[in-house]
Design an enzyme around this catalytic site. Structure first.
Site: not given
Ligand SMILES: *Cc1c(COP(=O)(O)O)cnc(C)c1O
Length: 434
Positions: A21, A149, A250, A279
């Site tokens: 970014y 997100y 997610d 993550k």
């Molecule tokens: C960070 C994140 C993503 C994307 O993961 P990347 O490894 O950066 O592609 C997707 N969903 C959530 C909730 C996130 O925090």
């Protein structure tokens, strides 16, 4: 590799390297890291910073952990990588077993990928292909909630918050999806059915077109660091079941204890049809993500038109990443992580609450090992980031949010440095605004 002198390193960085970014050349402060140990980053100029964001929520057990290093070294001695088509290996299979054991019971099948965004792409493709397999190809849209997100690739962007994700920039390149209003009732608020009305109405109106609902359970992370009521999640699950829509959760940010439960869906006692993790999976060692499904979903693929699931990353199931992830999850299970997160939560409550008295502050909220201070105005990174660094603290504010998601191994004294850094920097902004 020989080291570049620091001025040369920084000017080459500005000239050639794109950061997340960021503009090119980057016009915001930049700091070079030489090494990292425990909760500390050591900069090239010798300064030590306590990392309050766990390198974007990943290194839950800190940097340079001897057990993770050892797992990587042992695996490197065998093979760093081997393709996953037609081949399998100990690290991937054992990690899959571990993930199946840790996640809610119905999740039985694991698809490995290399980043969170890709694991969400995989979840969305699985959902669409599932309905295709079942002879209902019209069900290929997604229902999500605002302020979410899910990643930076095109499909994941289509379900990110339309305003925060700047959908207008990409125009008709983004598939239009259905956006319910973001939940308004906070985690500990008193529940009211009206909070889920928008979700319910969209779901019922478009059920014949929707493959799955997709959102972050309990904590909306990069879209605004918001904590919503578990009843929202329970109702959403019920509605999805009633109306024949899959539920994708997610858990990339919330997974592995961050919100106080191993997975945030456990706050509501529900489980999804498809779950994404990433993550913290490798403890911040390297990039790895996974998409888990129920057998109810995976079973349909053999009879579908393709006969298989149409996805397969080159570095799928990378043995090095899987070996480190397996060790990281074994480590997580070896101590009272829940007590640890509770202690962090209590201290964040105690030490961030005083921020509320500052004029720049709109809200303070804490859940698990997540502490958030929301301001009235967006943070000026050019001013705030260097001030935090001067105080020996590494944080990465965005928009109107200063937040911390520290490594679980953080000591109380170090956590106080972070909360104090947050307080001091907001106090300095509050003064200039008065
Ligand atoms: C960070 C994140 C993503 C994307 O993961 P990347 O490894 O950066 O592609 C997707 N969903 C959530 C909730 C996130 O925090």
């Amino acid at each position: 590799m020989n080291s570049l002198p620091l001025p040369e390193l920084m000017s080459a960085d500005r000239q050639h390297v794109w950061h997340p970014y960021a503009a090119m050349p980057n016009n915001l402060p930049m700091f070079a890291v030489k090494s990292a140990q425990g909760v500390y980053l050591e900069l090239e100029d010798g300064r030590q910073l306590v990392d309050g964001v766990s390198s974007w929520w990943t290194c839950i057990h800190g940097y340079n952990h001897p057990r993770l290093n050892q797992a990587a070294q042992e695996q490197m001695g065998k093979m760093a990588h081997v393709m996953f088509g037609g081949l399998t290996h100990q690290p991937a299979v054992q990690l899959a077993q571990k993930l199946v054991a840790m996640t809610p019971e119905p999740l039985q099948n694991v698809f490995f990928s290399d980043s969170g965004s890709v694991s969400v792409e995989v979840a969305m493709k699985l959902a669409v292909q599932y309905w295709h397999n079942r002879g209902e190809p019209k069900k290929h849209k997604f229902l999500t909630i605002r302020k979410g997100y899910h990643g930076d690739t095109f499909a994941t962007m289509s379900v990110c918050d339309p305003v925060g994700g700047m959908h207008h920039l990409f125009g008709d390149r983004l598939v239009p999806q259905f956006f319910a209003e973001a939940p308004q009732i906070p985690f500990q608020g008193s529940w009211d059915d009206s909070d889920i009305t928008s979700f319910e109405q969209l779901l019922i109106a478009h059920r014949d077109d929707i493959a799955a609902a997709i959102f972050e359970p309990i904590v909306q992370n990069a879209g605004g660091m918001r904590f919503y009521h578990p009843e929202y999640l329970r109702r959403a699950k019920q509605l999805c079941e009633e109306h024949g829509i899959l539920l994708i959760l997610d858990e990339i940010a919330t997974g592995f204890g961050r919100s106080g439960e191993l997975f945030a869906c456990e706050h509501a006692g529900i489980s999804p049809d498809i779950m994404c993790v990433g993550k913290a999976l490798t403890g911040g060692f390297m990039s790895l993500a996974a998409t888990l499904t129920t057998t109810h979903i995976s079973e349909t693929f053999a009879q579908g038109e393709a006969g298989v699931f149409m996805h397969g990353p080159t570095f799928m199931g990378n043995p090095l990443a899987c070996a480190v992830a397996l060790e990281n999850l074994t480590l997580l299970e070896s101590y009272d992580w829940q007590g640890t997160v509770k202690r962090i939560e209590a201290q964040l409550h105690r030490e961030l609450e005083p921020c509320r008295a500052l004029t720049a502050v709109k809200d303070v909220r804490v859940l698990g090992a997540i502490g958030v201070v929301e301001l009235h105005e967006p943070v000026d990174m050019a001013i705030v980031q260097p001030r935090l660094v001067e105080q020996g603290v590494w944080l990465r504010p965005f928009g109107k949010l200063l937040y911390t998601m520290p490594p679980y191994i953080i000591q109380s004294k170090e956590l106080s440095m972070i909360t104090d850094g947050i307080y001091q920097v907001i106090a300095s902004i509050s003064r200039t605004q008065e």
